[in-house]
Motif scaffolding. Structure first.
Motif, mmCIF file in Angstrom:
data_model
loop_
_atom_site.group_PDB
_atom_site.id
_atom_site.type_symbol
_atom_site.label_atom_id
_atom_site.label_comp_id
_atom_site.label_asym_id
_atom_site.label_seq_id
_atom_site.Cartn_x
_atom_site.Cartn_y
_atom_site.Cartn_z
ATOM 1 N N ARG A 28 0.855 -1.187 0.000
ATOM 2 C CA ARG A 28 0.000 0.000 0.000
ATOM 3 C C ARG A 28 0.892 1.238 0.000
ATOM 4 N NH1 ARG A 28 -3.783 0.111 5.042
ATOM 5 N NH2 ARG A 28 -1.908 0.635 6.232
ATOM 6 N N GLN A 29 0.496 2.227 -0.812
ATOM 7 C CA GLN A 29 1.205 3.497 -0.811
ATOM 8 C C GLN A 29 0.224 4.617 -0.492
ATOM 9 O OE1 GLN A 29 3.467 4.449 -4.357
ATOM 10 N NE2 GLN A 29 4.760 5.850 -3.185
ATOM 11 N N PRO A 30 0.227 5.078 0.763
ATOM 12 C CA PRO A 30 -0.643 6.198 1.128
ATOM 13 C C PRO A 30 -0.173 7.488 0.438
ATOM 14 C CG PRO A 30 0.114 4.988 3.070
ATOM 15 C CD PRO A 30 0.962 4.551 1.914
ATOM 16 N N PRO A 31 -1.038 8.470 0.323
ATOM 17 C CA PRO A 31 -0.648 9.727 -0.326
ATOM 18 C C PRO A 31 0.570 10.353 0.344
ATOM 19 C CG PRO A 31 -3.009 9.671 0.100
ATOM 20 C CD PRO A 31 -2.434 8.482 0.772
ATOM 21 N N GLY A 32 1.595 10.664 -0.433
ATOM 22 C CA GLY A 32 2.778 11.327 0.079
ATOM 23 C C GLY A 32 3.704 10.458 0.901
ATOM 24 N N LYS A 33 3.441 9.152 0.923
ATOM 25 C CA LYS A 33 4.273 8.269 1.746
ATOM 26 C C LYS A 33 4.856 7.150 0.890
ATOM 27 C CE LYS A 33 1.750 9.104 6.032
ATOM 28 N NZ LYS A 33 1.028 8.487 7.182
ATOM 29 N N GLN A 34 5.740 6.386 1.503
ATOM 30 C CA GLN A 34 6.383 5.293 0.791
ATOM 31 C C GLN A 34 5.476 4.071 0.759
ATOM 32 O OE1 GLN A 34 10.412 4.410 1.505
ATOM 33 N NE2 GLN A 34 11.022 6.443 0.837
ATOM 34 N N ARG A 35 5.723 3.224 -0.200
ATOM 35 C CA ARG A 35 4.986 1.973 -0.313
ATOM 36 C C ARG A 35 5.393 1.041 0.830
ATOM 37 N NH1 ARG A 35 4.676 0.776 -6.230
ATOM 38 N NH2 ARG A 35 6.931 0.933 -6.041
ATOM 39 N N LEU A 94 -12.889 -0.919 7.123
ATOM 40 C CA LEU A 94 -11.911 0.017 6.567
ATOM 41 C C LEU A 94 -11.893 1.333 7.324
ATOM 42 C CD1 LEU A 94 -12.442 -0.831 2.835
ATOM 43 C CD2 LEU A 94 -10.221 -0.799 3.967
ATOM 44 N N LYS A 95 -10.695 1.915 7.397
ATOM 45 C CA LYS A 95 -10.474 3.182 8.087
ATOM 46 C C LYS A 95 -9.913 4.206 7.098
ATOM 47 C CE LYS A 95 -9.083 0.651 12.255
ATOM 48 N NZ LYS A 95 -8.016 0.455 13.268
ATOM 49 N N PRO A 96 -10.084 5.487 7.374
ATOM 50 C CA PRO A 96 -9.501 6.501 6.468
ATOM 51 C C PRO A 96 -7.997 6.308 6.251
ATOM 52 C CG PRO A 96 -11.066 7.532 7.945
ATOM 53 C CD PRO A 96 -10.941 6.100 8.397
ATOM 54 N N GLU A 97 -7.298 5.821 7.254
ATOM 55 C CA GLU A 97 -5.848 5.631 7.102
ATOM 56 C C GLU A 97 -5.496 4.442 6.205
ATOM 57 O OE1 GLU A 97 -7.580 5.943 9.961
ATOM 58 O OE2 GLU A 97 -6.748 4.663 11.555
ATOM 59 N N ASP A 98 -6.503 3.688 5.751
ATOM 60 C CA ASP A 98 -6.253 2.627 4.760
ATOM 61 C C ASP A 98 -6.205 3.188 3.337
ATOM 62 O OD1 ASP A 98 -8.430 0.536 6.687
ATOM 63 O OD2 ASP A 98 -6.225 0.486 6.644
ATOM 64 N N THR A 99 -6.505 4.454 3.186
ATOM 65 C CA THR A 99 -6.485 5.086 1.868
ATOM 66 C C THR A 99 -5.109 5.007 1.239
ATOM 67 O OG1 THR A 99 -8.296 6.603 2.375
ATOM 68 C CG2 THR A 99 -6.751 7.309 0.677
ATOM 69 N N GLY A 100 -5.088 4.678 -0.053
ATOM 70 C CA GLY A 100 -3.828 4.613 -0.782
ATOM 71 C C GLY A 100 -3.988 3.820 -2.065
ATOM 72 N N VAL A 101 -2.896 3.696 -2.781
ATOM 73 C CA VAL A 101 -2.863 2.846 -3.975
ATOM 74 C C VAL A 101 -2.333 1.481 -3.544
ATOM 75 C CG1 VAL A 101 -2.000 2.537 -6.309
ATOM 76 C CG2 VAL A 101 -2.451 4.847 -5.440
ATOM 77 N N TYR A 102 -3.074 0.457 -3.910
ATOM 78 C CA TYR A 102 -2.729 -0.909 -3.523
ATOM 79 C C TYR A 102 -2.113 -1.644 -4.718
ATOM 80 C CZ TYR A 102 -4.976 -0.428 0.983
ATOM 81 O OH TYR A 102 -5.290 -0.029 2.267
ATOM 82 N N TYR A 103 -0.975 -2.282 -4.462
ATOM 83 C CA TYR A 103 -0.230 -3.022 -5.476
ATOM 84 C C TYR A 103 0.015 -4.448 -4.996
ATOM 85 C CZ TYR A 103 1.302 1.723 -6.849
ATOM 86 O OH TYR A 103 1.368 3.042 -7.225
ATOM 87 N N CYS A 104 0.149 -5.356 -5.937
ATOM 88 C CA CYS A 104 0.637 -6.673 -5.547
ATOM 89 C C CYS A 104 1.949 -6.966 -6.270
ATOM 90 C CB CYS A 104 -0.388 -7.770 -5.789
ATOM 91 S SG CYS A 104 -0.528 -8.315 -7.477
#
Length: 116
Positions: free
Chosen positions: A40-47, A87-97
């Motif tokens: 998971r890569q949250p906005p502005g953070k590392q994967r 789900l929580k707001p802090e789960d927001t992000g781009v999900y990759y496998c």
């Protein structure tokens, strides 16, 4: 060769989503012999790695998602899934496998947005 992720979307806090990863271009022996993960890569953070599953289906989760997320794999279809509940707001992000060792090129990912 890169996986193809799908299933993301916008959901309210407390809701559920299931994201899917298709690794059909990987050869079967590669898929079956590797440990796979959802990142998971949250906005502005590392994967970051949030869930992983071994070739023998043992699973491991980041503390932040433990008890809420479930990872699974289908070797016949070469698919990896992540069921996300509560789900929580802090789960927001781009999900990759990818494999846990990040052996493949990264796909486009799938956006998950959780509103409060």
């Amino acid at each position: 060769v890169e996986p193809v992720e799908s299933g993301g979307g916008l959901v309210q806090a407390g809701g559920s989503l299931r994201v899917s990863c298709k690794a059909s271009r990987a050869i079967t022996s590669f898929f079956n012999s590797n440990n796979w993960g959802w990142f998971r890569q949250p906005p502005g953070k590392q994967r970051e790695l949030v869930a992983s599953i071994t070739s023998t289906r043992s699973t491991n989760y980041a503390n932040s998602v433990k008890g809420r997320f479930t990872i699974s794999r289908d070797s016949t279809r070469k698919m990896v899934y992540l069921q996300m509940n509560s789900l929580k707001p802090e789960d927001t992000g781009v999900y990759y496998c990818n494999t846990v060792e990040e052996a493949l090129n990264w796909g486009q990912g799938t956006q998950v947005t959780v509103s409060s």
